[in-house]
Design a protein around this motif. Structure first.
Motif, mmCIF file in Angstrom:
data_model
loop_
_atom_site.group_PDB
_atom_site.id
_atom_site.type_symbol
_atom_site.label_atom_id
_atom_site.label_comp_id
_atom_site.label_asym_id
_atom_site.label_seq_id
_atom_site.Cartn_x
_atom_site.Cartn_y
_atom_site.Cartn_z
ATOM 1 N N ALA A 1 0.850 -1.185 0.000
ATOM 2 C CA ALA A 1 0.000 0.000 0.000
ATOM 3 C C ALA A 1 0.890 1.241 0.000
ATOM 4 N N PRO A 2 0.425 2.346 -0.570
ATOM 5 C CA PRO A 2 1.219 3.585 -0.531
ATOM 6 C C PRO A 2 1.460 4.022 0.915
ATOM 7 N N GLY A 3 2.580 4.708 1.138
ATOM 8 C CA GLY A 3 2.848 5.238 2.459
ATOM 9 C C GLY A 3 3.841 4.409 3.251
ATOM 10 N N LYS A 4 4.164 4.902 4.451
ATOM 11 C CA LYS A 4 5.153 4.258 5.301
ATOM 12 C C LYS A 4 4.535 3.124 6.112
ATOM 13 N N ALA B 1 3.433 -5.836 1.829
ATOM 14 C CA ALA B 1 2.860 -7.021 1.181
ATOM 15 C C ALA B 1 3.436 -8.305 1.778
ATOM 16 N N ASP B 2 4.746 -8.317 2.089
ATOM 17 C CA ASP B 2 5.362 -9.515 2.674
ATOM 18 C C ASP B 2 4.672 -9.920 3.976
ATOM 19 N N LEU C 1 -5.206 -7.373 -2.666
ATOM 20 C CA LEU C 1 -5.068 -6.961 -1.272
ATOM 21 C C LEU C 1 -4.000 -5.882 -1.120
ATOM 22 N N MET C 2 -4.350 -4.810 -0.430
ATOM 23 C CA MET C 2 -3.406 -3.778 -0.008
ATOM 24 C C MET C 2 -3.869 -3.302 1.362
ATOM 25 N N VAL C 3 -2.987 -3.380 2.346
ATOM 26 C CA VAL C 3 -3.340 -3.005 3.714
ATOM 27 C C VAL C 3 -2.477 -1.829 4.139
ATOM 28 N N PHE D 1 -9.511 -9.613 6.545
ATOM 29 C CA PHE D 1 -10.009 -10.737 5.747
ATOM 30 C C PHE D 1 -9.313 -11.999 6.223
ATOM 31 N N ALA D 2 -9.951 -13.126 5.960
ATOM 32 C CA ALA D 2 -9.393 -14.433 6.318
ATOM 33 C C ALA D 2 -9.012 -15.184 5.044
#
Length: 555
Positions: free
Chosen positions: A59-62, A109-110, A102-104, A248-249
């Motif tokens: 996801a964008p950002g720190k 991502a890892d 998915l982007m949180v 999400f699961a």
């Protein structure tokens, strides 16, 4: 077992961008990264048909690691403009295909992948992580495998040591020692993978190595002691988190129906003409009366159960009955279960035969575990089957039947009458796809078959086929022969419909199969004098070209 495939989208985005040329539409829109990633995703979904599937991006950002260490990834160059322009269209294409994306926020991502992998593992789900990033290898367990779709390399608990020199559970400590220049995480100065692996082989863990740092001599020992204060922080930064809170699961990540109309629009925009035909069926289905009236169409109807009449042959009466059936059948699919993947070393454990779809048998001859049932003698079985196996008028079918031909040759049997091979049929029809039986059954029969790992285990729990319970072995082997026959009927019909493909299959691939068998079995004669003369000619030509190059460069 159900399977979850997790794709490291961020890793493949960059790899596809740099691996492919600067592809553009006629309007100048860059498409190389989009094409590369979508092609890989299509192959994963269509070939594997996973139960659960997701593409994960940063996801964008720190993230929290930036708070721990402000220099984290500070050495990375800005994303190229041509790649930036492809991100949103790529995300849109992924969603339109029906693939969960998915982007949180605040989570790399890892870490999303690591958390989902551990959650799925706890639920008895097998996990395949598709990535080109070695950092994720620390997640490997008997249920977690890594695959690099671009190089076709697979990493599991059995081959991690061959690649990295350490066990899977030691990979994080190895990375902490060597550092990660891509993420700007330093390790021990002048310590590479070989030295780090050597230390871990001796001391087991990073913590134990730190405790014995005074025992390490030389410059590398000094460098290790200089890094002692940093190493725990480095390991912390490189640890893939597996306990993130996610909205999400794993079981919520099912592939959804694709939006054919929107997909057509995007394929047209990016001029993916080769893929356009794939949405034609969807468009036709969407406009069919059955679907417009709410009646269930083909895509929503349940797949019919696989009709099975599988028999385990343990006595002479049943064996003779099957020999007669085999001898009278027009075409017989057969498969041999053995002790080794090397056909020249393999010994027979059992044989399976299918004479019509859904009707097959397994003849165990060498299962050797405690409590195994009494089986027919291998010599007796082969002696009785040899006339049929060597009869060129008795048509036979197999999946990579050249392997079985080698195994039979180990026992002095010259297989004849090979009429078809589903591996070759698949190769002729779709050379770019996977050709293993499990993938073929998914694609062409819409069936999920038993995997070898389900029968014989994998990793530390793997056993030889001669140790597999006869009941389980019979279900697996009889299904192999049955599915091969079913696949043949589907694939052969497609080949016959195209005269050119039929020519390639019948006149080139099948005859060449026999030639390759003889070459593998007997070797190839080499004329050393001709090769030596050719080597001299090529060497002289190379020297001449080199001299011309120097002259052209003015040297």
């Amino acid at each position: 077992m159900p399977t979850l495939v997790l794709v490291d989208g961020s890793s493949y985005l960059y790899r596809a961008f740099h691996a492919l040329p600067d592809l553009r539409t006629s309007r100048g829109e860059p498409t190389g990264a989009i094409r590369g990633v979508i092609s890989m995703l299509r192959r994963l979904v269509e070939d594997g048909k996973p139960d659960y599937f997701a593409v994960v991006f940063d996801a964008p950002g720190k993230t929290f690691r930036d708070d721990w260490y402000p220099q984290y990834k500070a050495n990375r160059s800005p994303m190229p403009d041509n790649l930036t322009l492809q991100i949103e269209p790529l995300h849109e294409l992924i969603r339109v295909h029906g693939w969960p994306l998915l982007m949180v926020e605040g989570v790399e991502a890892d870490d999303v992948i690591g958390t989902l992998a551990r959650q799925a593992e706890a639920q008895g789900i097998d996990i395949l992580i598709s990535t080109g990033d070695k950092d994720l290898a620390q997640l490997i367990t008997p249920r977690v495998t890594l695959v690099n779709t671009m190089s076709n390399e697979r990493l599991d608990v059995e081959n991690v040591a061959a690649k990295f020199g350490v066990r899977a559970d030691q990979l994080l400590d190895l990375q902490a020692l060597t550092g990660d220049s891509i993420d700007n995480v330093p390790g021990v100065a002048k310590v590479g993978p070989k030295t780090a692996a050597k230390w871990l082989a001796e001391y087991g863990t990073l913590d134990n190595l730190i405790a014995h740092a005074g025992d390490i001599g030389g410059v590398v020992g000094e460098n290790l002691r200089a890094a002692l204060e940093w190493l725990p922080q480095g390991r912390r930064l490189l640890t893939v988190k597996t306990d993130c809170t996610l909205p999400f699961a794993p079981t919520a990540l099912a592939v959804k129906p694709r939006d054919a109309a929107k997909l057509r629009e995007l394929y047209d925009r990016f001029e993916f003409k080769a893929w356009m035909k794939d949405v034609e069926a969807d468009a036709a289905q969407a406009s069919s009366p059955a679907l417009s009236t709410g009646a269930p169409g083909p895509a929503t109807e349940p797949v019919p159960a696989l009709a099975r009449n599988y028999e385990t042959v343990l006595d002479s009466w049943a064996f003779e009955r099957w020999v007669e059936s085999i001898d009278n059948a027009e075409l017989v699919s057969f498969d041999i279960e053995t002790t080794s993947l090397d056909p020249l070393q393999a010994r027979i454990v059992g044989l399976s035969f299918a004479i019509e779809p859904g009707r097959s048998a397994y003849i165990p001859v060498a299962h050797r575990y405690a409590g195994a049932p009494t089986q027919l003698a291998l010599d007796t079985v082969l002696a009785r089957l040899k006339p049929w196996l060597e009869n060129p008028s008795k048509k036979k079918l197999g999946q990579n039947i050249k392997y079985d031909q080698h195994v039979l040759a180990n026992y002095g049997i010259k297989l004849a009458g090979v009429a078809h091979d589903t591996l070759l049929q698949s190769y002729v029809l779709e050379s770019h796809r996977s050709h293993d039986m499990e993938s073929l059954a998914y694609r062409h029969l819409d069936l999920k078959t038993m995997s070898y790992a389900e029968v014989a285990g994998k990793g530390a729990g793997h056993i030889g086929f001669d140790q597999v319970a006869v009941e389980k072995a019979a279900a697996y082997a009889a299904e192999d022969a049955d599915i091969t026959l079913r696949l043949h009927r589907t694939l052969r019909a497609k080949i016959v419909a195209d005269a050119k493909l039929d020519f390639i299959y019948s006149k080139i691939e099948l005859p060449t199969r026999e030639v390759l068998f003889r070459m593998e079995r007997e070797g190839v004669l080499i004329d050393r004098e001709i090769l030596s003369a050719q080597s001299r000619v090529l060497g002289e030509r190379m020297l001449s070209l080199e001299e011309q190059a120097f002259q052209a460069a003015g040297q």
